[in-house]
Design an enzyme around this catalytic site. Structure first.
Site, PDB file in Angstrom:
ATOM      1  N   SER A  16      42.754  74.295  48.664  1.00 26.76           N
ATOM      2  CA  SER A  16      42.352  73.024  49.259  1.00 26.76           C
ATOM      3  C   SER A  16      42.832  72.959  50.693  1.00 26.76           C
ATOM      4  O   SER A  16      43.783  73.650  51.089  1.00 26.76           O
ATOM      5  CB  SER A  16      42.954  71.854  48.482  1.00 26.76           C
ATOM      6  OG  SER A  16      44.354  71.766  48.717  1.00 26.76           O
ATOM      7  N   ASP A  17      42.159  72.121  51.497  1.00 31.15           N
ATOM      8  CA  ASP A  17      42.743  71.744  52.765  1.00 31.15           C
ATOM      9  C   ASP A  17      43.991  70.924  52.456  1.00 31.15           C
ATOM     10  O   ASP A  17      44.173  70.431  51.343  1.00 31.15           O
ATOM     11  CB  ASP A  17      41.736  70.955  53.604  1.00 31.15           C
ATOM     12  CG  ASP A  17      42.006  71.070  55.099  1.00 31.15           C
ATOM     13  OD1 ASP A  17      43.152  71.399  55.476  1.00 31.15           O
ATOM     14  OD2 ASP A  17      41.078  70.829  55.887  1.00 31.15           O
ATOM     15  N   TRP A  18      44.842  70.763  53.450  1.00 30.52           N
ATOM     16  CA  TRP A  18      46.161  70.170  53.212  1.00 30.52           C
ATOM     17  C   TRP A  18      46.043  68.710  52.790  1.00 30.52           C
ATOM     18  O   TRP A  18      45.611  67.847  53.544  1.00 30.52           O
ATOM     19  CB  TRP A  18      47.003  70.325  54.465  1.00 30.52           C
ATOM     20  CG  TRP A  18      47.836  71.569  54.487  1.00 30.52           C
ATOM     21  CD1 TRP A  18      49.158  71.637  54.803  1.00 30.52           C
ATOM     22  CD2 TRP A  18      47.453  72.907  54.174  1.00 30.52           C
ATOM     23  NE1 TRP A  18      49.610  72.945  54.719  1.00 30.52           N
ATOM     24  CE2 TRP A  18      48.582  73.739  54.320  1.00 30.52           C
ATOM     25  CE3 TRP A  18      46.253  73.496  53.762  1.00 30.52           C
ATOM     26  CZ2 TRP A  18      48.555  75.112  54.086  1.00 30.52           C
ATOM     27  CZ3 TRP A  18      46.217  74.866  53.537  1.00 30.52           C
ATOM     28  CH2 TRP A  18      47.352  75.650  53.690  1.00 30.52           C
TER      29      TRP A  18
END
Length: 826
Positions: free
Chosen positions: A230-232
């Site tokens: 995932s993106d952060w």
């Protein structure tokens, strides 16, 4: 047994030894940059680092270890040079390894749907084929050095507005033909080892837990065998996201997946999905060689020295990405020994990168002024600012002492020294609670002369500023949300004070405050400071220009305007830059404008200046690269990877339609323009761009001749090649890009008037001739038929258009496909 079979067997054996708890532990980060190690089984931690224009390593987005800053994505996109992108990837692998990282969070494959996307500078192009070819080369170069590419942001992340929650509603044909295509190419042709999902939703479902997107298209159709992260802060569920195909929640410790172990214990499908996700984490550790040679992932051990060959590559790539947009009368290149006035807000400041997670502590930030003085001699180069283009008051490069306290105590918990009056916290000293603390930052302002000065303060968290014991700015009791720090920060609060010459003590206090949807406990603060410019600054600059042989006006934006978390302000140059260009051009007819932006801007002064260079943000050697181009040591090798519209209304997402098309409303943004973005929209709408896609001039001249196809007809499943001779008819070595577009003459479904399907770049000496051979396959002729869920090329007539920009295609070659070709997906 093959090496691959042995590897898979060993990973299976390792999985068999792992408890369910250990498997689950691999599926969320240990901290902001690392995966969880399992010492019992000798499973090491794997460190990731931000890209795509450098390898920052761990730590904050400002300060930290120095690293090589490469040209940003749009600057590399302007090179149209796949071999150069592969070379950049190779050098970035070495940089990442020096930072203890086995994974680089790059490249960015999102397209320029709108001119106003704040992160367009990170991407390559408006065209999916150009983006895919360049990204594939970057991935191959990076992974040849044992560092995993993380292709991002999958998919439909084409703006920053409400990016954590908005749903990109994309018609199926546009999704397949435009937005998925670069990802498909980097996976199927580039062999990418990792993918990062976007923050946004796709058609109502978060990309990070979209089973059709991840398990269906990415893994099922394209055969992806790598890791999906995932993106952060972009993970929103535990078992659901794992079952959809998301392997790794970042950052850690686990937040959305805090209950995953319990869910897996009670559900067989989740347990099986956990095992597969853990397998993908282990496979990435194996692919990067981290099992055999665990990297030193401690930040304090990072290497921050630089390599001469990398520095030379950055300089060469910066020059090759510079686009010569206009050169009336052959004003450029400048002659040796010329006396040059260098003017503008970007003249003495090296604007080498954009903002957000793409920024880093570069080894240097060489400005155009420094580059030209080094090339011409200081005695031949004068300078004036003329105006400013700051979005925020500049941070100070001074030592800062940071003391930490509990919120309601004056007992010092820890102390550290920082550099610079902007501080971001991603790690804290031992004993400091990231969610509950008070920090006191102390620094000295050295005032050169009595006068009026401006101070500014903004923060993620509440803050206040005192100067010599007097409170000057209160951003504590009346904190107002702004668009700083990825949308988690405040607006900038400014104050003006008369200060006497000498030293003044400034103290900033900060305490965190809860923010919804934040990636972690995130705190940051910035103190800005400057003396206002003289009200006659523009006129003073014009007078300076009048006394020089040539004037180079350095205007544009910087990483505060072009940044993650907020979209661009519009297409006008900020501040008084347009007026400055006009004033200098009126004072000196030999005026060159050097434009540094992350995308198109309006140019109301264009008819008044004879020469114009688009320089983007070309990395740490910016000034030297620009000097090389300005003085003819390098040919301006860039070609526009994006259409420059004549007005904002000509942008395909801004035709006066409701906000639902851009930036979105009620949680949705509808891609109503479908297939028609960039030059495709220009063709359909009949607009005249300021500069077309693919445009760029050279210091020499070229002739294209003998363009032909290897065959006039092709059978379904076959290939045909475009062959064209290119001759350098000028007196300098130069680069030319041959561009090939395809038009479907007898299409069943509506298609764009033409689509880029091949390109090739050649470097030729004066009088030299080269032949470019560019292959076209069935996908070059095909569209996506959403009713049949297949790629289809209709039988019949096509035109192959050959030239040097989307509006300069003098060669038209007929091609016949003898029968229908189709390829089902899934």
């Amino acid at each position: 047994m093959t090496k691959a079979d042995t590897r898979l067997t060993s990973i299976d054996a390792l999985l068999d030894q792992m408890t369910l708890e250990e498997q689950v532990s691999l599926l969320a980060g240990a901290d902001f940059w690392r995966t969880v190690p399992i010492p019992r089984l000798n499973i090491p931690s794997l460190k990731v680092t931000d890209g795509p224009a450098g390898a920052r390593g761990g730590g904050a987005l400002v300060g930290g270890k120095q690293t090589a800053a490469f040209p940003v994505g749009i600057a590399l996109g302007s090179t149209w040079n796949t071999e150069l992108l592969r070379e950049v990837g190779v050098h970035l692998a070495r940089e990442a390894q020096d930072k203890g990282a086995g994974v680089l969070l790059a490249p960015t494959m999102n397209l320029f749907r709108s001119t106003l996307n704040g992160r367009n500078f990170e991407s390559y192009s408006e065209d999916p084929y150009l983006t895919g070819r360049l990204g594939t080369a970057y991935v191959q170069g990076l992974q040849s050095g044992g560092v995993a590419a993380t292709v991002k942001h999958y998919v439909g992340n084409e703006s920053e507005y409400q990016r954590n929650t908005i749903s990109s509603d994309i018609p199926e044909r546009a999704l397949r033909e435009l937005y998925l295509l670069p990802f498909e190419m980097t996976v199927r042709q580039g062999g990418a080892w990792a993918i990062m999902t976007g923050y946004n939703k796709l058609d109502g479902t978060y990309c990070s837990e979209n089973p059709r997107l991840v398990n269906g298209i990415l893994r099922g159709e394209w055969g992806f065998t790598g890791l999906v992260m995932s993106d952060w802060g972009g993970t929103h569920s535990a078992g659901e996201s794992v079952r959809a195909g998301l392997d790794l929640e970042m950052p850690g410790p686990a937040k959305a997946r805090a209950g995953l172990l319990e869910e897996a214990r009670n559900d067989e499908a989740t347990r099986q999905a956990v095992r597969e996700a853990a397998r993908n984490v282990l496979r990435l550790i194996e692919r990067t060689g981290t099992f055999d040679q665990p990297r030193d992932v401690r930040d304090e051990a990072e290497r921050d020295e630089e390599y001469p060959d990398t520095r030379a590559l950055i300089r060469r790539a910066g020059a090759e990405g510079t686009v010569l947009l206009k050169n009336e009368g052959g004003l450029l290149p400048l002659p040796t020994g010329a006396k040059v006035a260098v003017i503008g807000p970007n003249a003495a400041t090296g604007q080498v990168m954009g903002g957000g997670s793409a920024q880093m502590n570069a080894h240097r930030r060489t400005s155009p002024l420094e580059g030209l003085r080094a090339a011409l001699g200081e005695e031949n180069v004068t300078f004036a600012t003329g105006c400013d283009n700051d979005r925020f008051l500049p941070a100070l490069a001074v030592p800062v002492r940071v003391e930490y306290f509990a919120p309601d105590s004056d007992e010092v918990l820890a102390t550290e020294e920082r550099q610079g009056s902007e501080v971001m916290w991603f790690a804290f000293p031992e004993g400091v609670n990231p969610s509950s603390f008070r920090a006191r930052l102390s620094l000295t302002l050295s005032i050169p002369a009595d006068g009026e000065y401006e101070l500014g303060l903004f923060s993620a968290g509440r803050s206040r500023l005192t100067l010599d014991g007097e409170e000057v700015i209160d951003n504590w009791t009346n904190w107002q949300p702004g668009d700083t720090y990825f949308g988690f920060g405040s607006r900038e609060v400014r104050a003006a004070r008369f200060l006497t010459a000498g030293e003044h003590r400034a103290v900033v206090e900060l305490t965190p405050q809860p923010v919804e949807n934040t990636v972690a406990a995130f705190s940051a603060v910035r103190l800005g400071f400057r003396a206002p410019l003289s009200p006659t600054a523009a006129q003073d600059a014009a007078r300076l220009a009048a006394g020089a042989d040539y004037a180079v006006v350095c205007v544009g934006t910087n990483g505060e305007w072009e940044t993650e978390g907020v979209d661009r302000w519009g297409l006008e140059l900020p501040g008084g830059q347009d007026d400055l260009v006009r004033a200098v051009a009126a004072a000196n007819p030999r005026t060159v404008v050097l434009l540094q932006t992350g995308g198109p801007v309006l140019m109301p002064w264009l008819d008044q200046v004879p020469a114009l260079l688009q320089g983007w943000f070309p990395g740490q050697e910016a000034g030297h690269a620009f000097a090389d181009v300005l003085l003819g040591q390098a040919d301006p090798g860039g070609r526009l990877p994006q259409t420059f519209p004549a007005r904002l209304e000509d942008d395909p997402t801004h035709p006066g339609t409701p906000d639902i098309q851009y930036p979105g409303e009620n949680g949705h943004v509808e891609y109503r323009e479908g297939l028609f973005i960039g030059y495709r929209h220009v063709d359909r709408a009949g607009t005249t761009p300021l500069f077309p896609f693919g445009h760029g001039l050279s210091y020499t001249s070229f002739e294209l001749s003998d363009a032909r196809l290897s065959a006039g007809q092709v059978e379904p499943g076959g290939e045909v090649s475009v062959l064209v001779r290119v001759r350098n008819t000028g007196e300098r070595v130069g680069q030319q890009v041959v561009q090939v577009y395809v038009r479907d003459v007898e299409t069943t479904l509506e298609r764009p008037g033409k689509e880029l399907r091949a390109f090739g770049k050649v470097t030729l000496e004066p009088g030299e001739t080269g032949e470019v051979t560019l292959p076209l396959d069935m996908r070059s002729l095909a569209y996506f038929d959403d009713a049949r869920d297949a790629w289809v090329a209709d039988a019949g007539q096509f035109e192959v258009l050959v030239g040097t920009s989307s509006t300069d295609l003098p060669v038209r070659l007929p091609l016949t496909l003898t029968g229908e070709w189709s390829e089902a997906v899934g």
